[in-house]
Design an enzyme around this catalytic site. Structure first.
Site, PDB file in Angstrom:
ATOM      1  NE  ARG A 105      -4.035  -1.991   1.900  1.00 31.46           N
ATOM      2  CZ  ARG A 105      -3.924  -3.070   2.667  1.00 31.46           C
ATOM      3  NH1 ARG A 105      -2.989  -3.129   3.593  1.00 31.46           N
ATOM      4  NH2 ARG A 105      -4.746  -4.069   2.511  1.00 31.46           N
TER       5      ARG A 105
ATOM      6  CE  LYS B 177      -0.859  13.775 -15.094  1.00 27.40           C
ATOM      7  NZ  LYS B 177      -1.248  14.195 -16.463  1.00 27.40           N
TER       8      LYS B 177
ATOM      9  CD  GLU C 241       7.014  16.411 -23.271  1.00 33.27           C
ATOM     10  OE1 GLU C 241       6.398  17.458 -22.975  1.00 33.27           O
ATOM     11  OE2 GLU C 241       6.445  15.315 -23.478  1.00 33.27           O
TER      12      GLU C 241
ATOM     13  CE  LYS D 238       5.259  17.290 -14.803  1.00 37.17           C
ATOM     14  NZ  LYS D 238       5.375  16.036 -15.540  1.00 37.17           N
TER      15      LYS D 238
ATOM     16  CD  GLU E  29      -4.058  16.767 -16.541  1.00 35.38           C
ATOM     17  OE1 GLU E  29      -2.968  16.218 -16.276  1.00 35.38           O
ATOM     18  OE2 GLU E  29      -4.637  16.650 -17.610  1.00 35.38           O
TER      19      GLU E  29
ATOM     20  NE  ARG F 264       0.393  17.102 -13.663  1.00 31.82           N
ATOM     21  CZ  ARG F 264       1.022  16.283 -12.844  1.00 31.82           C
ATOM     22  NH1 ARG F 264       0.723  16.258 -11.567  1.00 31.82           N
ATOM     23  NH2 ARG F 264       1.966  15.473 -13.282  1.00 31.82           N
TER      24      ARG F 264
ATOM     25  CG  ASN G 174      -2.065  17.301 -20.891  1.00 26.92           C
ATOM     26  OD1 ASN G 174      -1.061  16.670 -20.561  1.00 26.92           O
ATOM     27  ND2 ASN G 174      -3.173  17.287 -20.202  1.00 26.92           N
TER      28      ASN G 174
ATOM     29  CG  HIS H 261       1.113  15.968 -24.560  1.00 27.37           C
ATOM     30  ND1 HIS H 261       1.927  17.067 -24.739  1.00 27.37           N
ATOM     31  CD2 HIS H 261       1.878  15.043 -23.910  1.00 27.37           C
ATOM     32  CE1 HIS H 261       3.114  16.818 -24.205  1.00 27.37           C
ATOM     33  NE2 HIS H 261       3.117  15.596 -23.695  1.00 27.37           N
TER      34      HIS H 261
ATOM     35  CG  HIS I 272      -1.109  11.438 -25.746  1.00 26.57           C
ATOM     36  ND1 HIS I 272      -1.652  12.071 -24.640  1.00 26.57           N
ATOM     37  CD2 HIS I 272       0.170  11.150 -25.407  1.00 26.57           C
ATOM     38  CE1 HIS I 272      -0.739  12.167 -23.697  1.00 26.57           C
ATOM     39  NE2 HIS I 272       0.383  11.623 -24.126  1.00 26.57           N
TER      40      HIS I 272
ATOM     41  CG  HIS J 197       6.068  11.299 -25.257  1.00 23.20           C
ATOM     42  ND1 HIS J 197       4.704  11.146 -25.402  1.00 23.20           N
ATOM     43  CD2 HIS J 197       6.243  12.395 -24.470  1.00 23.20           C
ATOM     44  CE1 HIS J 197       4.085  12.100 -24.727  1.00 23.20           C
ATOM     45  NE2 HIS J 197       4.991  12.877 -24.149  1.00 23.20           N
TER      46      HIS J 197
HETATM   47  N1  NAD Z   1       4.850  10.473 -15.588  1.00 25.80           N
HETATM   48  C1  NAD Z   1       4.868  11.498 -16.394  1.00 25.80           C
HETATM   49  O1  NAD Z   1       4.511  12.616 -16.033  1.00 25.80           O
HETATM   50  C2  NAD Z   1       5.373  11.295 -17.794  1.00 25.80           C
HETATM   51  C3  NAD Z   1       5.637  12.401 -18.597  1.00 25.80           C
HETATM   52  C4  NAD Z   1       6.167  12.181 -19.873  1.00 25.80           C
HETATM   53  C5  NAD Z   1       6.393  10.886 -20.309  1.00 25.80           C
HETATM   54  N2  NAD Z   1       6.108   9.839 -19.501  1.00 25.80           N
HETATM   55  C6  NAD Z   1       6.351   8.449 -19.928  1.00 25.80           C
HETATM   56  O2  NAD Z   1       7.755   8.291 -20.127  1.00 25.80           O
HETATM   57  C7  NAD Z   1       7.982   7.281 -21.093  1.00 25.80           C
HETATM   58  C8  NAD Z   1       9.024   7.779 -22.069  1.00 25.80           C
HETATM   59  O3  NAD Z   1      10.193   8.083 -21.351  1.00 25.80           O
HETATM   60  P1  NAD Z   1      11.613   8.180 -22.061  1.00 25.80           P
HETATM   61  O4  NAD Z   1      11.499   9.009 -23.269  1.00 25.80           O
HETATM   62  O5  NAD Z   1      12.582   8.518 -21.012  1.00 25.80           O
HETATM   63  O6  NAD Z   1      11.816   6.693 -22.621  1.00 25.80           O
HETATM   64  P2  NAD Z   1      12.492   5.372 -22.006  1.00 25.80           P
HETATM   65  O7  NAD Z   1      12.369   5.300 -20.553  1.00 25.80           O
HETATM   66  O8  NAD Z   1      11.953   4.233 -22.803  1.00 25.80           O
HETATM   67  O9  NAD Z   1      14.028   5.583 -22.389  1.00 25.80           O
HETATM   68  C9  NAD Z   1      14.398   5.626 -23.736  1.00 25.80           C
HETATM   69  C10 NAD Z   1      15.581   4.712 -24.045  1.00 25.80           C
HETATM   70  O10 NAD Z   1      16.775   5.306 -23.545  1.00 25.80           O
HETATM   71  C11 NAD Z   1      17.513   4.366 -22.779  1.00 25.80           C
HETATM   72  N3  NAD Z   1      18.273   5.151 -21.800  1.00 25.80           N
HETATM   73  C12 NAD Z   1      17.814   5.738 -20.680  1.00 25.80           C
HETATM   74  N4  NAD Z   1      18.767   6.486 -20.122  1.00 25.80           N
HETATM   75  C13 NAD Z   1      19.869   6.353 -20.877  1.00 25.80           C
HETATM   76  C14 NAD Z   1      21.176   6.893 -20.814  1.00 25.80           C
HETATM   77  N5  NAD Z   1      21.532   7.773 -19.881  1.00 25.80           N
HETATM   78  N6  NAD Z   1      22.069   6.531 -21.778  1.00 25.80           N
HETATM   79  C15 NAD Z   1      21.709   5.656 -22.759  1.00 25.80           C
HETATM   80  N7  NAD Z   1      20.477   5.143 -22.877  1.00 25.80           N
HETATM   81  C16 NAD Z   1      19.566   5.497 -21.957  1.00 25.80           C
HETATM   82  C17 NAD Z   1      16.458   3.450 -22.217  1.00 25.80           C
HETATM   83  O11 NAD Z   1      16.983   2.210 -21.831  1.00 25.80           O
HETATM   84  C18 NAD Z   1      15.491   3.330 -23.390  1.00 25.80           C
HETATM   85  O12 NAD Z   1      15.944   2.374 -24.309  1.00 25.80           O
HETATM   86  C19 NAD Z   1       6.652   6.981 -21.741  1.00 25.80           C
HETATM   87  O13 NAD Z   1       6.171   5.756 -21.234  1.00 25.80           O
HETATM   88  C20 NAD Z   1       5.758   8.123 -21.271  1.00 25.80           C
HETATM   89  O14 NAD Z   1       4.404   7.740 -21.141  1.00 25.80           O
HETATM   90  C21 NAD Z   1       5.607  10.016 -18.248  1.00 25.80           C
HETATM   91 ZN    ZN Z   2       4.815  14.600 -22.936  1.00 27.66          ZN
END
Ligand code: NAD
Ligand code: ZN
Length: 363
Positions: free
Chosen positions: A121, A143, A185, A227, A237, A241, A245, A248, A252, A265
């Protein structure tokens, strides 16, 4: 080093930004959480390079660590991986006083944050984001969640970390395409909240693309500040907030229409930010010179600004209707009236959206 606070009363937490932070994680984490055991959730290729300084610094504090490894990629943000993470948390003997560290990009932060929110939990977690996108966006704001076969981020929780440590040195190994995805972003923050910042990014793209530490440190700090400010005012949100988006709604939809495989993304969001500007033009909300500036900056950052020919408007419009942010079948748009200023508009006629998408194809 820069420190920014996410101000959420008793759930407030610091974001630290700077080079070499991973070797200080032990000391910093001990100031925030008194945990006797810590699990580090990461990918195998990141574990090799980035886990040793974290493990060593925690050892110095007398803290036991366990590594939990999951494969990289969006496909790890699912129920099966979450199940395996829980099992490994049990095997590692994590109790309610334990801490989870997520060392990786947004995928790990999202699935790890949700595991922390729900295991026993809720146990505390700290984010160590290693992609530009996760450093400026995903790691801040609470999130967390996973994807279902029927859609992205459909299960999750608002669950804030106890801290975020952004070691800017980790960007050295990041692929160029991932760096540019994160820049989308960053450009978004300028568009929605800070014209001066937008001008800075626009003028610094060569330094940013060649990863000059000064410029990179500055954009991460300002993005996190924006942020943190927005999340501090509207954590769940209810209103403000939603400005995060920007770009987005169509972004999306494009990710969904292409099964989350074709675009990073940030690339989808780049295209979506141009759509939002053109939709704004259609209803006389966005001045044409604003659209032109946005297209120019995104192009200079090496980001895409239009749709691939084989993805039709109908597919994008259908995906928009399925989006979880659609309320009562009405699609809401965040539209830009000037660089640094956006508003939520809920009564955009579908004809305006279609006209904008058509114009975007001929840009
Ligand atoms: N929670 C939120 O507010 C929020 C906001 C935006 C995006 N997201 C989520 O984040 C995800 C995308 O995140 P992302 O773009 O970081 O992608 P990711 O986590 O898939 O990372 C991208 C790639 O980079 C590699 N990598 C990570 N750090 C590295 C480094 N320092 N050197 C070499 N390789 C590295 C990873 O292994 C992966 O293959 C999506 O699932 C999206 O929905 C969440
Ligand atoms: Zn985004």
């Amino acid at each position: 080093m820069t420190t920014i606070t996410v101000d959420l009363g008793s759930r407030s937490y610091p974001i630290q930004i700077g080079p070499g932070l991973l070797s200080n994680v032990g000391e910093e984490v001990s100031k925030l959480v008194s945990a006797t055991s810590i699990a580090i959730l990461t990918h195998p290729h990141l574990a090799k390079r980035y886990a040793p300084p974290v493990v060593d610094s925690l050892k110095k504090q007398g803290i036991r660590t366990e590594l939990i490894l999951v494969p990289p990629g969006e496909r790890s943000k699912n129920l099966a991986t979450l199940g395996r993470i829980y099992e490994q948390m049990v095997s590692a003997g994590l109790d309610r006083k334990s801490l989870l560290l997520t060392l990786g990009g947004g995928v790990l932060g999202d699935v790890g944050g949700f595991a922390a929110a729900s295991y026993l939990r809720g146990i505390p977690f700290i984010q160590l984001p290693t992609t530009l996108l996760s450093q400026v966006d995903a790691s801040v704001g609470g999130k967390t969640g996973i994807d279902l076969p029927s859609g992205k981020n459909l299960v999750g929780a608002f669950y804030q970390p106890r801290g975020v440590f952004i070691d800017t040195d980790t960007l050295a190994t990041l692929a160029n395409r991932e760096l540019r995805s994160g820049l989308a972003e960053v450009i978004k923050y300028g568009i929605i909240r800070d014209e001066g910042f937008y001008r800075y990014i626009d003028g610094s793209l060569p330094s940013l693309l060649s990863r000059k530490p000064e410029a990179i440190g500055r954009i991460i700090a300002r993005s996190c500040e924006i942020k943190a400010e927005v999340v501090g005012k509207d954590e769940t949100e209810q209103g403000l907030r939603a400005i995060l988006n920007y770009g987005h709604t169509v972004g999306h939809a494009l990710e969904s229409a292409t099964a989350y495989r074709r675009f990073k993304h940030g690339e989808a969001i780049s295209i979506g930010m141009v759509s939002a500007a053109l939709i704004g033009e259609e209803i006389e909300h966005t001045p044409p010179d604003v659209t032109a500036a946005i297209v120019r900056t995104l192009t200079a950052a090496g980001l895409p600004t239009s749709f691939p020919d084989d993805v039709g408007n109908n597919e994008i419009l259908a995906a928009m209707q399925r989006d979880k942010k659609t309320i009562g079948g009405r699609v809401h748009f965040v539209l830009c009236s000037a660089i640094g200023k956006v508003e939520t508009v809920s009564d955009v006629p579908p004809t305006a959206v279609e006209a904008a998408l058509n114009r975007q194809r001929n840009l």
